[in-house]
Enzyme design. Structure first.
Site, short mmCIF file in Angstrom:
data_model
loop_
_atom_site.label_atom_id
_atom_site.label_comp_id
_atom_site.label_asym_id
_atom_site.label_seq_id
_atom_site.Cartn_x
_atom_site.Cartn_y
_atom_site.Cartn_z
CE LYS A 43 -3.38 -8.91 -2.33
NZ LYS A 43 -2.59 -8.53 -3.47
NE ARG A 89 1.63 -4.62 -0.22
CZ ARG A 89 0.36 -4.34 -0.45
NH1 ARG A 89 -0.61 -4.95 0.18
NH2 ARG A 89 0.02 -3.44 -1.34
NE ARG A 148 -6.81 -3.71 -9.36
CZ ARG A 148 -5.98 -4.24 -8.47
NH1 ARG A 148 -6.22 -5.42 -7.96
NH2 ARG A 148 -4.88 -3.59 -8.13
NE ARG A 200 -6.04 -0.09 -6.37
CZ ARG A 200 -5.55 -1.08 -5.62
NH1 ARG A 200 -6.30 -2.11 -5.32
NH2 ARG A 200 -4.32 -1.02 -5.17
NE ARG A 221 -0.04 -1.33 -6.52
CZ ARG A 221 -1.09 -1.47 -7.35
NH1 ARG A 221 -1.11 -0.85 -8.50
NH2 ARG A 221 -2.09 -2.24 -7.01
P1 AMP Z 1 -3.51 -2.87 -2.07
O1 AMP Z 1 -4.97 -2.52 -2.19
O2 AMP Z 1 -3.27 -4.03 -1.16
O3 AMP Z 1 -2.84 -3.01 -3.41
O4 AMP Z 1 -2.82 -1.62 -1.34
C1 AMP Z 1 -2.82 -0.33 -1.93
C2 AMP Z 1 -1.70 0.53 -1.35
O5 AMP Z 1 -1.91 0.70 0.07
C3 AMP Z 1 -0.32 -0.05 -1.46
O6 AMP Z 1 0.28 0.19 -2.73
C4 AMP Z 1 0.41 0.71 -0.33
O7 AMP Z 1 0.68 2.05 -0.71
C5 AMP Z 1 -0.66 0.73 0.75
N1 AMP Z 1 -0.58 -0.49 1.59
C6 AMP Z 1 -1.54 -1.45 1.73
N2 AMP Z 1 -1.13 -2.41 2.58
C7 AMP Z 1 0.11 -2.05 2.99
C8 AMP Z 1 1.08 -2.64 3.86
N3 AMP Z 1 0.86 -3.79 4.50
N4 AMP Z 1 2.27 -1.99 4.03
C9 AMP Z 1 2.52 -0.82 3.41
N5 AMP Z 1 1.66 -0.23 2.56
C10 AMP Z 1 0.46 -0.82 2.35
#
Ligand code: AMP
Length: 221
Positions: A18, A93, A127, A160, A171
């Site tokens: 993404k 989400r 990653r 990460r 996740r």
């Molecule tokens: P990502 O980089 O998109 O994988 O996001 C990393 C983490 O940020 C996720 O595992 C959540 O803990 C938090 N996060 C990011 N976007 C959201 C969202 N829209 N709703 C809830 N938590 C989020």
């Protein structure tokens, strides 16, 4: 030339590319790229109050509460630094976030990057992220020139905190339980284009542009 404002959401399971695809679109179509996970990682890194609140939730791979997510997204979009539009990744989400979003903004398209779960694990565990500038690497498809160092700023590459087997499992489970229904909601409004995320990044990007009917504007190629 009058340019239209384009508002896109990019969705896909972890590791589907993404961030990479959003950056490629943002570069050529002057879109502002908004990564909600990145905003939270920034808060954690610079030790804000929000960072303290979300750090453990993120490390476990769980979702941050909707009210906080909505506040962060609203404040980010209220900056209005997106004259030509935006592309947002990591949001919405779940159904509540999607409804909040649809009430406040009209969307021109939802890009769904489709990747099978077995490929997700392989990609995500490979990653790496630059600890200084946030640039994304992958030990399978995008290796740094010097091992462990960022090609752009020389920063140290790290894993990460939530790219572990356990957090990844949480996740991916959340994605299917909570985010798949969002896609169904958007599909009903006919916004969604689905693209196979398995090929290399340029092929995926071409497929996205073709399906959205996007041509790079003069002077941006
Ligand atoms: P990502 O980089 O998109 O994988 O996001 C990393 C983490 O940020 C996720 O595992 C959540 O803990 C938090 N996060 C990011 N976007 C959201 C969202 N829209 N709703 C809830 N938590 C989020």
């Amino acid at each position: 030339m009058v340019r239209s404002v384009r508002k896109y959401v990019i969705m896909g399971v972890q590791g589907s590319g993404k961030g990479t695809q959003a950056a490629m679109l943002a570069r050529d179509f002057s879109l502002t790229q908004i990564g909600v996970g990145e905003i939270f990682r920034w808060h954690v890194q610079v030790h804000t109050k929000i960072g303290a609140d979300v750090r453990r939730i993120m490390a476990r791979g769980e979702l941050v509460g909707d009210a906080l997510v909505e506040k962060v997204v609203r404040e980010r979009l209220d900056q209005h630094d997106w004259n030509y539009g935006f592309i947002i990744d990591g949001f919405p989400r779940n159904r509540r976030q999607a409804e909040f979003f649809l009430e406040s903004y009209d969307i021109d398209g939802v890009i769904h990057l489709d990747l099978p779960d077995d490929e997700v694990r392989r990609r995500v565990l490979a990653r790496r992220l630059c600890s200084q500038c946030g640039m994304d690497y992958n030990l399978i498809a995008h290796r740094p020139e010097v091992e462990g160092k960022c090609d752009v700023c020389g920063g140290e590459l790290v894993t990460r905190e939530d790219d572990t087997e356990e957090a990844l499992a949480a996740r991916v489970r959340d994605y299917h339980e909570k985010t798949d229904p969002v896609l169904d909601l958007f599909r009903r409004k006919e916004y969604v284009i689905t693209v196979d995320a398995r090929p290399d990044k340029n092929t995926v990007q071409r497929a996205i542009r073709k399906q959205l009917g996007l041509q790079p504007e003069a002077g941006t190629q």
